[in-house]
Scaffold this motif. Structure first.
Motif, PDB file in Angstrom:
ATOM      1  N   ASN A  32     -16.778   2.401  11.772  1.00  0.00           N
ATOM      2  CA  ASN A  32     -18.088   2.899  11.358  1.00  0.00           C
ATOM      3  C   ASN A  32     -18.477   2.228  10.048  1.00  0.00           C
ATOM      4  OD1 ASN A  32     -20.348   4.303  10.506  1.00  0.00           O
ATOM      5  ND2 ASN A  32     -19.567   6.294  11.168  1.00  0.00           N
ATOM      6  N   PRO A  33     -19.448   1.310  10.056  1.00  0.00           N
ATOM      7  CA  PRO A  33     -19.812   0.588   8.829  1.00  0.00           C
ATOM      8  C   PRO A  33     -20.406   1.473   7.742  1.00  0.00           C
ATOM      9  CG  PRO A  33     -21.405   0.149  10.565  1.00  0.00           C
ATOM     10  CD  PRO A  33     -20.275   0.910  11.202  1.00  0.00           C
ATOM     11  N   LYS A  34     -20.785   2.685   8.099  1.00  0.00           N
ATOM     12  CA  LYS A  34     -21.369   3.592   7.112  1.00  0.00           C
ATOM     13  C   LYS A  34     -20.308   4.373   6.343  1.00  0.00           C
ATOM     14  CE  LYS A  34     -25.756   4.161   9.565  1.00  0.00           C
ATOM     15  NZ  LYS A  34     -26.719   5.124  10.141  1.00  0.00           N
ATOM     16  N   ILE A  35     -19.047   4.287   6.793  1.00  0.00           N
ATOM     17  CA  ILE A  35     -17.949   4.949   6.090  1.00  0.00           C
ATOM     18  C   ILE A  35     -17.256   3.916   5.196  1.00  0.00           C
ATOM     19  CG2 ILE A  35     -15.746   6.149   6.321  1.00  0.00           C
ATOM     20  CD1 ILE A  35     -16.712   7.209   9.010  1.00  0.00           C
ATOM     21  N   VAL A  36     -17.205   4.192   3.909  1.00  0.00           N
ATOM     22  CA  VAL A  36     -16.788   3.197   2.924  1.00  0.00           C
ATOM     23  C   VAL A  36     -15.446   2.556   3.246  1.00  0.00           C
ATOM     24  CG1 VAL A  36     -16.187   2.817   0.506  1.00  0.00           C
ATOM     25  CG2 VAL A  36     -18.123   4.285   1.076  1.00  0.00           C
ATOM     26  N   THR A  37     -14.468   3.349   3.585  1.00  0.00           N
ATOM     27  CA  THR A  37     -13.100   2.824   3.737  1.00  0.00           C
ATOM     28  C   THR A  37     -12.710   2.513   5.178  1.00  0.00           C
ATOM     29  OG1 THR A  37     -12.163   5.047   3.969  1.00  0.00           O
ATOM     30  CG2 THR A  37     -12.371   4.160   1.723  1.00  0.00           C
ATOM     31  N   PHE A  60      -5.376 -20.139   3.728  1.00  0.00           N
ATOM     32  CA  PHE A  60      -5.606 -19.590   2.397  1.00  0.00           C
ATOM     33  C   PHE A  60      -6.763 -18.596   2.467  1.00  0.00           C
ATOM     34  CE2 PHE A  60      -3.789 -23.774   1.561  1.00  0.00           C
ATOM     35  CZ  PHE A  60      -2.875 -23.516   0.549  1.00  0.00           C
ATOM     36  N   PHE A  61      -6.601 -17.473   1.778  1.00  0.00           N
ATOM     37  CA  PHE A  61      -7.704 -16.525   1.624  1.00  0.00           C
ATOM     38  C   PHE A  61      -7.768 -16.061   0.182  1.00  0.00           C
ATOM     39  CE2 PHE A  61      -7.396 -15.980   6.233  1.00  0.00           C
ATOM     40  CZ  PHE A  61      -8.748 -15.901   6.586  1.00  0.00           C
ATOM     41  N   LYS A  62      -8.984 -15.894  -0.300  1.00  0.00           N
ATOM     42  CA  LYS A  62      -9.177 -15.262  -1.602  1.00  0.00           C
ATOM     43  C   LYS A  62      -9.355 -13.773  -1.380  1.00  0.00           C
ATOM     44  CE  LYS A  62     -13.451 -14.148  -3.397  1.00  0.00           C
ATOM     45  NZ  LYS A  62     -14.649 -14.309  -4.226  1.00  0.00           N
ATOM     46  N   THR A  63      -8.968 -12.984  -2.354  1.00  0.00           N
ATOM     47  CA  THR A  63      -9.236 -11.553  -2.296  1.00  0.00           C
ATOM     48  C   THR A  63      -9.241 -10.961  -3.695  1.00  0.00           C
ATOM     49  OG1 THR A  63      -8.719  -9.514  -1.110  1.00  0.00           O
ATOM     50  CG2 THR A  63      -6.855 -10.706  -2.087  1.00  0.00           C
ATOM     51  N   HIS A  64     -10.023  -9.880  -3.830  1.00  0.00           N
ATOM     52  CA  HIS A  64      -9.982  -9.059  -5.044  1.00  0.00           C
ATOM     53  C   HIS A  64      -9.341  -7.701  -4.745  1.00  0.00           C
ATOM     54  CE1 HIS A  64     -12.303 -12.025  -7.116  1.00  0.00           C
ATOM     55  NE2 HIS A  64     -13.395 -11.807  -6.435  1.00  0.00           N
ATOM     56  N   ASN A  65      -8.977  -7.489  -3.490  1.00  0.00           N
ATOM     57  CA  ASN A  65      -8.387  -6.219  -3.080  1.00  0.00           C
ATOM     58  C   ASN A  65      -7.032  -6.010  -3.753  1.00  0.00           C
ATOM     59  OD1 ASN A  65      -9.468  -4.508  -0.521  1.00  0.00           O
ATOM     60  ND2 ASN A  65      -7.322  -4.040  -0.911  1.00  0.00           N
ATOM     61  N   LEU A 117     -12.022   0.154 -15.865  1.00  0.00           N
ATOM     62  CA  LEU A 117     -11.054   1.232 -16.033  1.00  0.00           C
ATOM     63  C   LEU A 117     -10.989   2.162 -14.825  1.00  0.00           C
ATOM     64  CD1 LEU A 117     -11.845   2.185 -19.743  1.00  0.00           C
ATOM     65  CD2 LEU A 117      -9.834   0.943 -18.924  1.00  0.00           C
ATOM     66  N   SER A 118     -11.960   2.062 -13.935  1.00  0.00           N
ATOM     67  CA  SER A 118     -12.042   2.972 -12.794  1.00  0.00           C
ATOM     68  C   SER A 118     -10.984   2.638 -11.744  1.00  0.00           C
ATOM     69  CB  SER A 118     -13.430   2.909 -12.152  1.00  0.00           C
ATOM     70  OG  SER A 118     -13.448   3.663 -10.961  1.00  0.00           O
ATOM     71  N   GLU A 119     -10.081   3.585 -11.474  1.00  0.00           N
ATOM     72  CA  GLU A 119      -9.039   3.375 -10.472  1.00  0.00           C
ATOM     73  C   GLU A 119      -9.564   3.552  -9.052  1.00  0.00           C
ATOM     74  OE1 GLU A 119      -5.616   5.720 -11.359  1.00  0.00           O
ATOM     75  OE2 GLU A 119      -5.282   4.755 -13.310  1.00  0.00           O
ATOM     76  N   LYS A 120     -10.815   4.004  -8.925  1.00  0.00           N
ATOM     77  CA  LYS A 120     -11.416   4.202  -7.601  1.00  0.00           C
ATOM     78  C   LYS A 120     -12.479   3.142  -7.293  1.00  0.00           C
ATOM     79  CE  LYS A 120     -10.650   9.203  -7.622  1.00  0.00           C
ATOM     80  NZ  LYS A 120     -11.275  10.552  -7.503  1.00  0.00           N
ATOM     81  N   LYS A 121     -12.513   2.084  -8.079  1.00  0.00           N
ATOM     82  CA  LYS A 121     -13.588   1.092  -7.942  1.00  0.00           C
ATOM     83  C   LYS A 121     -13.435   0.276  -6.660  1.00  0.00           C
ATOM     84  CE  LYS A 121     -17.337  -0.519  -9.681  1.00  0.00           C
ATOM     85  NZ  LYS A 121     -18.471   0.378  -9.918  1.00  0.00           N
ATOM     86  N   TYR A 122     -14.542   0.038  -6.016  1.00  0.00           N
ATOM     87  CA  TYR A 122     -14.560  -0.815  -4.833  1.00  0.00           C
ATOM     88  C   TYR A 122     -15.810  -1.681  -4.850  1.00  0.00           C
ATOM     89  CZ  TYR A 122     -17.760   2.770  -2.928  1.00  0.00           C
ATOM     90  OH  TYR A 122     -18.794   3.643  -2.740  1.00  0.00           O
ATOM     91  N   ASP A 168     -17.856  -5.100   4.297  1.00  0.00           N
ATOM     92  CA  ASP A 168     -17.186  -6.031   3.382  1.00  0.00           C
ATOM     93  C   ASP A 168     -16.394  -5.319   2.284  1.00  0.00           C
ATOM     94  OD1 ASP A 168     -18.166  -8.164   4.750  1.00  0.00           O
ATOM     95  OD2 ASP A 168     -19.813  -8.573   3.387  1.00  0.00           O
ATOM     96  N   PHE A 169     -16.136  -4.040   2.493  1.00  0.00           N
ATOM     97  CA  PHE A 169     -15.454  -3.207   1.502  1.00  0.00           C
ATOM     98  C   PHE A 169     -14.158  -3.841   1.003  1.00  0.00           C
ATOM     99  CE2 PHE A 169     -11.835  -0.202   1.342  1.00  0.00           C
ATOM    100  CZ  PHE A 169     -12.149   0.517   0.201  1.00  0.00           C
ATOM    101  N   GLN A 170     -14.032  -3.911  -0.341  1.00  0.00           N
ATOM    102  CA  GLN A 170     -12.789  -4.308  -0.995  1.00  0.00           C
ATOM    103  C   GLN A 170     -12.429  -3.251  -2.027  1.00  0.00           C
ATOM    104  OE1 GLN A 170     -11.913  -8.637  -1.968  1.00  0.00           O
ATOM    105  NE2 GLN A 170     -14.134  -8.652  -2.011  1.00  0.00           N
ATOM    106  N   PHE A 171     -11.232  -2.727  -1.942  1.00  0.00           N
ATOM    107  CA  PHE A 171     -10.773  -1.734  -2.907  1.00  0.00           C
ATOM    108  C   PHE A 171     -10.077  -2.462  -4.049  1.00  0.00           C
ATOM    109  CE2 PHE A 171      -7.449   1.559  -4.106  1.00  0.00           C
ATOM    110  CZ  PHE A 171      -8.328   2.261  -4.922  1.00  0.00           C
ATOM    111  N   ILE A 172     -10.752  -2.558  -5.197  1.00  0.00           N
ATOM    112  CA  ILE A 172     -10.209  -3.344  -6.309  1.00  0.00           C
ATOM    113  C   ILE A 172      -9.474  -2.485  -7.333  1.00  0.00           C
ATOM    114  CG2 ILE A 172     -11.965  -5.123  -6.027  1.00  0.00           C
ATOM    115  CD1 ILE A 172     -13.298  -4.035  -8.604  1.00  0.00           C
TER     116      ILE A 172
END
Length: 284
Positions: free
Chosen positions: A54-59, A80-85, A134-139, A151-155
């Motif tokens: 479901n693209p409307k659900i963040v995770t 090779f892949f880049k990621t910020h996750n 500083l946010s531990e919940k940032k995405y 395209d969600f990435q949990f950073i």
């Protein structure tokens, strides 16, 4: 197998990818931005085209991180892949595993210089940029696609992001400081190439002339000129007007000691003190 080029956002990932693309995917080491497609981002929306989410659900795409990588690796070729996750799990869904990943480079940068880059890229003030880090919940996700978190990435936070990649034993990681890559580019880039080839068992001779061309053709001034004349594929649209935000902003002129005020520096330094100490960053 996947070899990761990982970092917290605005830590020099695009520059390192450009260097690697010029070295590995051109005949002579001369960069052009079409080469960047050879080291694209994971995750992206197209990685989940065959999965029911479901693209409307963040995770929700996190349920298919591993399955998507299984698909990517079906041909058993090095990619090779880049990621910020972060290298961790969300909702008990692991980002990757040893069956899909062979190693990685983690690029870390003085967080006080990331602040000014975040300000430009995400159109924030300095206090908002610090809160972002500083946010531990940032995405992150594609802000231009309404109600679509494909395209969600949990950073997470800058600290958690760094620790997730560097305090693990799933696969080998080489930590590279952005400042070392900036100040001693050739030797640091050579270290990166030799590490990649050791881990991936690529049996190639280091080509000094090609590495130097890669460095010369991806200098900040060269990249900025490319963006000014042709645009840059990875620049993003402003939320406030219809123009794209310049991707190549301050470059070598990005110096927190000259840009940020004394009180803000003291506060930010205190917030990041444990890792600043571990990474031998200065405290001025």
């Amino acid at each position: 197998m996947i070899f990761w080029i990982a970092s917290y956002p605005k830590s020099g990932n695009t520059w390192l990818r450009s260097l690697l693309c010029a070295y590995y995917y051109s005949s002579d080491g001369n960069f052009n931005q079409k080469l960047l497609k050879n080291i694209s981002q994971f995750p992206q929306k197209h990685h989940f085209a065959n999965f029911d989410y479901n693209p409307k659900i963040v995770t929700d795409t996190s349920r298919f991180w591993i399955k998507a990588q299984n698909e990517i690796n079906r041909d058993s070729k090095l990619k090779f892949f880049k990621t910020h996750n972060i290298l961790g799990a969300i909702n008990n869904n692991n980002f990757t595993n040893k069956e899909n990943s062979i190693g990685g480079i983690y690029l870390v940068r003085d967080p006080r210089n990331i602040i000014t880059s975040l300000q430009n890229h995400f159109e924030l003030n300095k206090d908002e940029a610090l809160k972002f880090m500083l946010s531990e919940k940032k995405y992150l996700y594609d802000y231009n696609q309404a109600n679509d978190f494909s395209d969600f990435q949990f950073i997470s936070s800058w600290e958690k992001n760094y620790k997730s990649w560097t305090k693990q034993d799933i696969f080998p990681i080489k930590v590279i400081k952005y400042e070392e890559l900036m100040n001693n580019t050739f030797e640091t880039f050579k270290e990166i190439i030799l590490f990649i080839e050791k881990i991936t068992k690529i049996k190639k001779i280091f080509i000094e002339s090609k590495a130097k061309n890669s460095i010369q053709s991806t200098s900040f001034n060269k990249m900025k000129k490319i963006e000014q004349s042709k645009g840059f594929n990875e620049s993003v649209l402003s939320k406030n007007h219809s123009k794209k935000i310049p991707f190549f902003h301050l470059g070598p002129k990005n110096d927190w000691k000259k840009i940020l005020n004394e009180d803000f520096i003291k506060n930010a330094t205190l917030k990041f003190k444990p890792l600043l100490t571990e990474l031998n960053y200065i405290f001025l």
